[in-house]
Design a protein around this motif. Structure first.
Motif, PDB file in Angstrom:
ATOM      1  N   UNK A 143      89.838  68.430  -5.582  1.00 29.39           N
ATOM      2  CA  UNK A 143      90.184  67.115  -5.856  1.00 29.39           C
ATOM      3  C   UNK A 143      90.271  68.000  -7.843  1.00 29.39           C
ATOM      4  N   UNK A 144      90.904  69.122  -7.960  1.00 28.81           N
ATOM      5  CA  UNK A 144      91.062  69.526  -9.039  1.00 28.81           C
ATOM      6  C   UNK A 144      91.691  68.519 -10.879  1.00 28.81           C
ATOM      7  N   UNK A 145      92.688  68.494 -10.173  1.00 28.41           N
ATOM      8  CA  UNK A 145      93.931  67.532 -11.406  1.00 28.41           C
ATOM      9  C   UNK A 145      92.778  66.102 -11.122  1.00 28.41           C
ATOM     10  N   UNK A 146      92.598  65.669 -10.635  1.00 29.87           N
ATOM     11  CA  UNK A 146      91.667  64.760 -10.731  1.00 29.87           C
ATOM     12  C   UNK A 146      89.893  64.284 -10.972  1.00 29.87           C
ATOM     13  N   UNK A 147      89.844  65.577 -10.883  1.00 31.17           N
ATOM     14  CA  UNK A 147      88.251  65.910 -10.912  1.00 31.17           C
ATOM     15  C   UNK A 147      87.387  65.001 -12.077  1.00 31.17           C
ATOM     16  N   UNK A 148      88.021  65.004 -12.891  1.00 30.70           N
ATOM     17  CA  UNK A 148      86.934  64.098 -14.186  1.00 30.70           C
ATOM     18  C   UNK A 148      87.274  62.957 -13.607  1.00 30.70           C
ATOM     19  N   UNK A 149      88.295  62.624 -13.336  1.00 33.17           N
ATOM     20  CA  UNK A 149      87.863  60.883 -12.869  1.00 33.17           C
ATOM     21  C   UNK A 149      86.649  60.470 -11.621  1.00 33.17           C
ATOM     22  N   UNK A 150      86.400  61.384 -11.105  1.00 33.47           N
ATOM     23  CA  UNK A 150      85.263  61.432  -9.609  1.00 33.47           C
ATOM     24  C   UNK A 150      83.958  60.993 -10.557  1.00 33.47           C
ATOM     25  N   UNK A 151      83.747  59.883 -10.952  1.00 31.61           N
ATOM     26  CA  UNK A 151      82.674  59.519 -11.462  1.00 31.61           C
ATOM     27  C   UNK A 151      81.914  58.571 -11.235  1.00 31.61           C
TER      28      UNK A 151
END
Length: 209
Positions: free
Chosen positions: A62-70
């Motif tokens: 999910x590259x578009x939301x990658x930064x949110x997968x934390x």
């Protein structure tokens, strides 16, 4: 006069606690290595459906939301964000309904769903509940399987078309006892037996020869 003359103290043996801590750290490291080495995407969620840990393979899907997968991110929020961002293209119904249904599936152990990503890859998502009320998400790339099935289906369609349209008699029978599995239109025309009458019978049953 401020000159140190001695001290009074106690000592406690913390060896066992330190060894337990070291063992836990080693177990965590082995788990981290195992999760990182998986070919499929993996994520662990707590009882509130908030992310505990996941591997890079999961984030890469999910590259578009990658930064949110934390850690701490909520499954439902991430699902809706992935759908709205365009990371997921092939889904049932509209975005909101699909996201809501997917969040509901997440709560059921063993649930499965297949969807397509924006890059054209097909993903099988499997959810499993854990003993403490949390859950595990597994994401497997099944694109090769989908393409193989599509190719097989296309091949079967081509064969079926040629089989039925052949002006010569064509039949398919079992090797063991010669029972008809399928016959074409030419067979029906020449023998006078319909396909329904023929399937499951043998040449002896129909007294053809």
């Amino acid at each position: 006069d401020g000159t140190f003359s001695g001290y009074l103290g106690t000592a406690t043996d913390h060896t066992e606690e330190r060894l337990k801590g070291q063992k836990l750290r080693e177990q965590d490291e082995r788990l981290r290595i195992a999760v990182s080495a998986m070919t499929s995407g993996f994520a662990l969620w707590d009882a509130s459906d908030n992310l505990v840990v996941c591997n890079e393979q999961f984030r890469d899907l999910y590259p578009a939301i990658r930064s949110r997968i934390i850690p701490g991110a909520n499954f439902g929020d991430l699902t809706r964000a992935a759908a709205n961002s365009g990371d997921i293209t092939a889904m049932e119904g509209n975005l909101k309904d699909w996201a809501d249904k997917n969040a509901e599936r997440h709560s059921k152990s063993g649930s499965r769903i297949v969807y397509q990503l924006a890059n054209g890859r097909w993903i099988q998502a499997i959810e499993r509940r854990t003993f403490n009320g949390g859950s595990i998400s597994e994401r497997t790339d099944i694109t090769d399987l989908i393409l193989a099935n599509q190719a097989l289906t296309a091949s079967e369609v081509r064969f079926s078309t040629a089989f039925k349209a052949n002006p010569q008699i064509c039949t398919i029978t079992t090797l063991e006892d010669g029972r008809y599995i399928d016959v074409n239109h030419a067979f029906e025309t020449v023998t006078g037996y319909s396909r329904e009458e023929t399937i499951g019978a043998t040449t002896a049953d129909l007294t053809i020869w």
